[in-house]
Write an enzyme that holds these catalytic residues in place. Structure first.
Site, PDB file in Angstrom:
ATOM      1  N   ASP A 117       0.545  -0.772  -0.115  1.00  0.00           N
ATOM      2  CA  ASP A 117       0.086   0.034  -0.387  1.00  0.00           C
ATOM      3  C   ASP A 117       0.806   1.459   0.030  1.00  0.00           C
ATOM      4  O   ASP A 117       1.398   1.840   1.062  1.00  0.00           O
ATOM      5  CB  ASP A 117      -0.774   0.611   1.354  1.00  0.00           C
ATOM      6  CG  ASP A 117      -1.271   1.368   1.463  1.00  0.00           C
ATOM      7  OD1 ASP A 117      -2.442   1.709   0.498  1.00  0.00           O
ATOM      8  OD2 ASP A 117      -2.308   1.682   2.553  1.00  0.00           O
ATOM      9  N   ASP A 131      -1.937   5.581  -5.541  1.00  0.00           N
ATOM     10  CA  ASP A 131      -2.194   4.533  -3.946  1.00  0.00           C
ATOM     11  C   ASP A 131      -1.954   3.547  -4.310  1.00  0.00           C
ATOM     12  O   ASP A 131      -3.161   3.409  -5.001  1.00  0.00           O
ATOM     13  CB  ASP A 131      -3.133   5.502  -3.173  1.00  0.00           C
ATOM     14  CG  ASP A 131      -3.323   4.762  -1.896  1.00  0.00           C
ATOM     15  OD1 ASP A 131      -3.186   3.788  -1.708  1.00  0.00           O
ATOM     16  OD2 ASP A 131      -4.435   4.881  -1.902  1.00  0.00           O
TER      17      ASP A 131
END
Length: 518
Positions: free
Chosen positions: A110, A303
């Site tokens: 992440d 992201d």
């Protein structure tokens, strides 16, 4: 449930088939699970293509502006190729060995958070967890930590232990690790990972930025270059399929075999998320003609922990209108755009030719120039579910956002993305695995002039989360001071009020405000 299509030959499947959709539509980090107004799963809608077809615009290749140098040294970048598994619907994860003796866990990658955390107790939605009592090298720091995402949250305890990455850099390293003791909507049914690897900057780390992040620890201990790169290979594949699509997380460098053509770099505007500057969007080659600040409200970030391309509401509405206007389906259910319905076609038909190409313009390192990354419909009209033996259903891989433009997996699956922290830039290159039926589904072109956009499309005031907490505490302190003054004025006899001086005012305890960051 949205309005069924009015075009001839189109029909809404029975509600009973919607149950097949299950809970397959989101990664539990940023994107909320789509739900119809009634709370039921997305309902499939059968579509029939209109006559004719729309071919993607041909790409015009151009030389890139900057080529990355291959970092030398002891790193074996090839050993990290295909060290990821997963899919865009539930995330891409990396195998990691934690503790002594080592416990093998799958860790979600992440780039939109900064904590390294693993399940620390049994959970019905995870198959494994890290048992600290079985590790002789685990050391608890006794510090509680809570992290909230746009979907899901967890609470745990901060500690340290040694980790090894089988298909990563050589050696074992001592890392800050949070063991998750409680969670809500974080681990979901069907996920194959047991923790999360936050690769953003320490400004986002919890409980404070003083917690050294995973990647900062690797850079310091392993002496690797301050850069990593990411490839996710799920283009055109079911977003919640077997969860075994390939991918690569290259720590400490850039692997030349993972990209084609040149690398194009855009500056990192702020070092918290990987915040970049979006200049404009095009749908089917047509500029949306929005103020460039709309694209960056209140930030634009890259992201990997977000499943979709998320757009600020005004931008999202403009994109949907443009796609609906240029696609070959003249009337389309609104539920498809909002995520409450799936669109289904016969398995012999491919719907991608009915939709336009989407392009995002990023500012180049040379601020007077830009480049554009483009995704074809194969990346944002995403296969998700089969109904029986004859139908294939798709979801819309773009959603609205109230807080940011997020370049998530929908876009990232088309590119090899470099997070060059040393030079404060993010690089994009076409990924060889971003192909469907042998044809590429992503493009990079440039350079283009920026004369037609503002010199700065990002707000000069950057409301980082810690700053918001400081402001909140400052306001609360101010309100407390005012309330205290009012109480004093009410209690002091009237004859004494003339003796009140500035020295009696309680000053703002700035030290408390300064240190009580979230």
């Amino acid at each position: 449930m949205g309005t069924p299509l009015a075009a001839p030959g189109l029909l809404l499947l029975l509600a009973g088939t919607a149950g097949l959709c299950g809970a397959f539509f989101s990664l539990p980090l940023r994107v909320s699970r789509p739900a119809a107004p009634s709370g039921s799963p997305p309902a499939p809608v059968v579509l029939r293509p209109a006559s004719g077809s729309r071919q993607p615009d041909p790409s015009g290749g151009a030389d890139g502006l900057a080529l990355a140098s291959d970092p030398g040294g002891t790193l074996n970048l090839l050993a990290m190729v295909e060290n990821l598994q997963g899919d865009s619907g539930r995330g891409y994860y990396l195998e990691m060995l934690i503790g002594t003796p080592p416990q093998a866990l799958n860790i979600l990658v992440d780039t939109g958070s900064s904590n390294f955390a693993v399940a620390g107790v049994p959970d019905p939605d995870v198959t494994s967890y890290f048992n600290t009592e079985l590790s002789s090298t685990y050391k608890s720091q006794g510090i509680d930590v809570t992290v909230k995402y746009s979907q899901g949250s967890w609470t745990g305890v901060l500690g340290t232990d040694v980790i090894t990455i089988p298909k990563g850099i050589y050696g074992s390293y001592t890392i800050n690790i949070a063991t998750i003791l409680e969670s809500e909507n974080f681990f979901l049914p069907g996920v194959k990972w047991h923790g999360i690897l936050g690769l953003a900057y320490d400004a986002l780390a919890k409980p404070s930025s003083s917690v050294e992040t995973f990647f900062d620890s690797l850079v310091r201990q392993a002496k690797i270059p301050n850069i990593f790169s990411l490839q996710m290979c799920g283009a055109g594949l079911p977003v919640s399929g077997s969860g075994t699509n390939g991918g690569s997380l290259v720590l400490g460098g850039i692997e030349p075999s993972l990209y084609k053509g040149d690398i194009w770099y855009t500056p990192i505007k702020e070092e918290w998320y990987y915040q970049v500057e979006i200049l404009k969007l095009e749908v089917g080659g047509q500029n949306l003609e929005l103020d460039c600040r709309e694209y960056n409200a209140d930030k634009a970030i890259v992201d990997s922990g977000t499943t979709l391309l998320r757009l600020p509401q005004k931008v999202f509405s403009a994109v949907v209108q443009a796609i609906a206007r240029t696609s070959l389906i003249q009337e389309f259910s609104s539920g498809f755009w909002t995520g409450s319905q799936l669109a289904c076609w016969d398995k012999t038909e491919k719907p991608w030719s009915l939709f336009p190409k989407l392009s995002i313009y990023l500012r180049d390192e040379n601020s007077s120039r830009s480049f554009r990354i483009s995704i074809l419909p194969q990346l944002y009209i995403q296969p998700i579910l089969g109904i029986g033996e004859t139908l294939q259903c798709y979801r819309f891989g773009i959603s609205s956002s109230t807080s940011a433009l997020v370049i998530g997996a929908t876009v990232m699956e088309g590119f090899y993305v470099m997070f060059d922290r040393a030079q404060r830039r993010v690089g994009f290159a076409v990924s060889p695995c971003a192909e469907v039926d042998g044809s590429p589904v992503s493009e990079i072109e440039g350079p283009f002039t920026t004369a037609d956009v503002a010199s700065n499309c990002v707000s000069s005031i950057s409301f980082h989360e810690p700053v918001l907490w400081i402001a909140s505490y400052a306001l609360m302190s101010l309100c407390g001071i005012i309330l205290l003054i009012l109480i004093i004025l009410l209690l002091i006899p009237l004859r004494c009020q003339h003796r009140y001086t500035d020295n009696d005012v309680v000053n703002d305890e700035s030290s408390l405000v300064r240190h009580r960051w979230k």
